[in-house]
Design a protein around this motif. Sequence first.
Motif, PDB file in Angstrom:
ATOM      1  N   MET A  77       0.847  -1.190   0.000  1.00 15.70           N
ATOM      2  CA  MET A  77       0.000   0.000   0.000  1.00 15.70           C
ATOM      3  C   MET A  77       0.885   1.243   0.000  1.00 15.70           C
ATOM      4  O   MET A  77       1.864   1.317   0.730  1.00 15.70           O
ATOM      5  N   ALA A  78       0.520   2.239  -0.815  1.00 21.60           N
ATOM      6  CA  ALA A  78       1.289   3.474  -0.887  1.00 21.60           C
ATOM      7  C   ALA A  78       1.141   4.268   0.403  1.00 21.60           C
ATOM      8  O   ALA A  78       0.118   4.204   1.083  1.00 21.60           O
ATOM      9  N   ASP A  79       2.214   5.029   0.757  1.00 24.98           N
ATOM     10  CA  ASP A  79       2.154   5.886   1.942  1.00 24.98           C
ATOM     11  C   ASP A  79       1.156   7.005   1.715  1.00 24.98           C
ATOM     12  O   ASP A  79       1.130   7.641   0.650  1.00 24.98           O
ATOM     13  N   ILE A  80       0.325   7.246   2.711  1.00 29.35           N
ATOM     14  CA  ILE A  80      -0.671   8.312   2.648  1.00 29.35           C
ATOM     15  C   ILE A  80      -0.398   9.289   3.775  1.00 29.35           C
ATOM     16  O   ILE A  80      -0.295   8.870   4.943  1.00 29.35           O
ATOM     17  N   SER A  81      -0.240  10.555   3.435  1.00 31.42           N
ATOM     18  CA  SER A  81       0.063  11.546   4.470  1.00 31.42           C
ATOM     19  C   SER A  81      -0.650  12.855   4.159  1.00 31.42           C
ATOM     20  O   SER A  81      -1.079  13.096   3.021  1.00 31.42           O
ATOM     21  N   TYR A  82      -0.763  13.671   5.170  1.00 33.24           N
ATOM     22  CA  TYR A  82      -1.406  14.984   5.018  1.00 33.24           C
ATOM     23  C   TYR A  82      -0.651  15.985   5.891  1.00 33.24           C
ATOM     24  O   TYR A  82      -0.488  15.767   7.098  1.00 33.24           O
ATOM     25  N   THR A  83      -0.189  17.052   5.265  1.00 32.70           N
ATOM     26  CA  THR A  83       0.541  18.110   5.975  1.00 32.70           C
ATOM     27  C   THR A  83      -0.207  19.423   5.797  1.00 32.70           C
ATOM     28  O   THR A  83      -0.257  19.968   4.687  1.00 32.70           O
ATOM     29  N   PRO A  84      -0.820  19.938   6.847  1.00 32.60           N
ATOM     30  CA  PRO A  84      -1.550  21.209   6.715  1.00 32.60           C
ATOM     31  C   PRO A  84      -0.602  22.372   6.428  1.00 32.60           C
ATOM     32  O   PRO A  84       0.551  22.377   6.878  1.00 32.60           O
ATOM     33  N   THR A  85      -1.096  23.317   5.656  1.00 30.20           N
ATOM     34  CA  THR A  85      -0.283  24.501   5.300  1.00 30.20           C
ATOM     35  C   THR A  85      -0.740  25.758   6.018  1.00 30.20           C
ATOM     36  O   THR A  85       0.008  26.738   6.098  1.00 30.20           O
ATOM     37  N   PHE A  86      -1.936  25.759   6.580  1.00 31.87           N
ATOM     38  CA  PHE A  86      -2.449  26.958   7.240  1.00 31.87           C
ATOM     39  C   PHE A  86      -2.009  26.988   8.697  1.00 31.87           C
ATOM     40  O   PHE A  86      -2.173  26.014   9.420  1.00 31.87           O
ATOM     41  N   HIS A  87      -1.420  28.091   9.076  1.00 25.24           N
ATOM     42  CA  HIS A  87      -1.012  28.309  10.460  1.00 25.24           C
ATOM     43  C   HIS A  87      -1.606  29.638  10.924  1.00 25.24           C
ATOM     44  O   HIS A  87      -1.288  30.701  10.372  1.00 25.24           O
ATOM     45  N   HIS A  88      -2.421  29.558  11.920  1.00 28.09           N
ATOM     46  CA  HIS A  88      -3.122  30.760  12.379  1.00 28.09           C
ATOM     47  C   HIS A  88      -2.185  31.684  13.162  1.00 28.09           C
ATOM     48  O   HIS A  88      -1.460  31.244  14.063  1.00 28.09           O
ATOM     49  N   VAL A  89      -2.193  32.934  12.784  1.00 26.51           N
ATOM     50  CA  VAL A  89      -1.478  33.978  13.537  1.00 26.51           C
ATOM     51  C   VAL A  89      -2.538  34.748  14.333  1.00 26.51           C
ATOM     52  O   VAL A  89      -3.458  35.334  13.775  1.00 26.51           O
ATOM     53  N   ARG A  90      -2.424  34.713  15.630  1.00 25.95           N
ATOM     54  CA  ARG A  90      -3.455  35.297  16.487  1.00 25.95           C
ATOM     55  C   ARG A  90      -3.569  36.806  16.275  1.00 25.95           C
ATOM     56  O   ARG A  90      -2.577  37.519  16.142  1.00 25.95           O
ATOM     57  N   TRP A  91      -4.822  37.257  16.221  1.00 28.93           N
ATOM     58  CA  TRP A  91      -5.077  38.697  16.230  1.00 28.93           C
ATOM     59  C   TRP A  91      -5.088  39.212  17.681  1.00 28.93           C
ATOM     60  O   TRP A  91      -5.399  38.460  18.612  1.00 28.93           O
ATOM     61  N   GLU A  92      -4.784  40.452  17.818  1.00 33.72           N
ATOM     62  CA  GLU A  92      -4.811  41.075  19.137  1.00 33.72           C
ATOM     63  C   GLU A  92      -5.845  42.203  19.139  1.00 33.72           C
ATOM     64  O   GLU A  92      -5.916  42.998  18.184  1.00 33.72           O
ATOM     65  N   ASP A  93      -6.619  42.243  20.209  1.00 28.63           N
ATOM     66  CA  ASP A  93      -7.652  43.286  20.326  1.00 28.63           C
ATOM     67  C   ASP A  93      -7.019  44.680  20.309  1.00 28.63           C
ATOM     68  O   ASP A  93      -5.951  44.913  20.907  1.00 28.63           O
ATOM     69  N   ARG A  94      -7.729  45.588  19.597  1.00 23.78           N
ATOM     70  CA  ARG A  94      -7.366  47.002  19.512  1.00 23.78           C
ATOM     71  C   ARG A  94      -5.971  47.232  18.932  1.00 23.78           C
ATOM     72  O   ARG A  94      -5.389  48.303  19.062  1.00 23.78           O
TER      73      ARG A  94
END
Length: 217
Positions: A1-18
């Motif tokens: 069976m072929a290797d199956i993988s998933y690597t997310p590309t989205f990385h959240h940068v936190r917003w800061e109030d005001r």
Amino acid sequence: MADISYTPTFHHVRWEDRKNRVEAAGPNGFNVRFNAIASDLRQLSAVVTQVGEAIDSTNVPPPPQQQRLTFTPSLRNRIDSTRPWFYDANGVATAQLNPSPGVQAFGVSNLNLPDGYWLTALRVVGSINAISGAPLFGSVTLARTPIRLVVPPATPETLATATGIGGSTQGAFDLPVPTTATLIDTGVFRYLLTLGLTGLNGTMKVEAVQLTLTPPS
């Protein structure tokens, strides 16, 4: 069976109030962030598809495996048989001829075969021995005949046959008999094996008959 993988590309940068302003464009805008999330979801969907295909591939049943049915035929002597088939001390089917005009031995065995299987090969193991060089010939025939009674009776259909066993060749034989692949249908046909021996003086023994069967796919 072929290797199956998933690597997310989205990385959240936190917003800061005001401190951070809500905006659509720009490197920290909603468009960039949601497009990155959408791209990750598409990649995840592709990986889920791969996982499903891999699981399906493991559920594929193996191809039908050939089976071999090996037996000593239970013979009844045919009406035109002038010499009987019998069984020796080891249970081997045996026919013995002696010098006499028109001597012959024909035995018939009804076969109980598995319905829906394919008959693909026939093999016969035994020996034939002429005495004092007298002509001696054996034969093996596998046939089927309709169960439905008709007048006149239907001629058996030959599925496999070997004639001229012996002749100039004497002694033990292990004979593959050419066979046309045939679907076994016990609701329509009965199946029979005929062993024959003709000649003047000698013996034929059939130790085993082997049928190769392939189950339905």
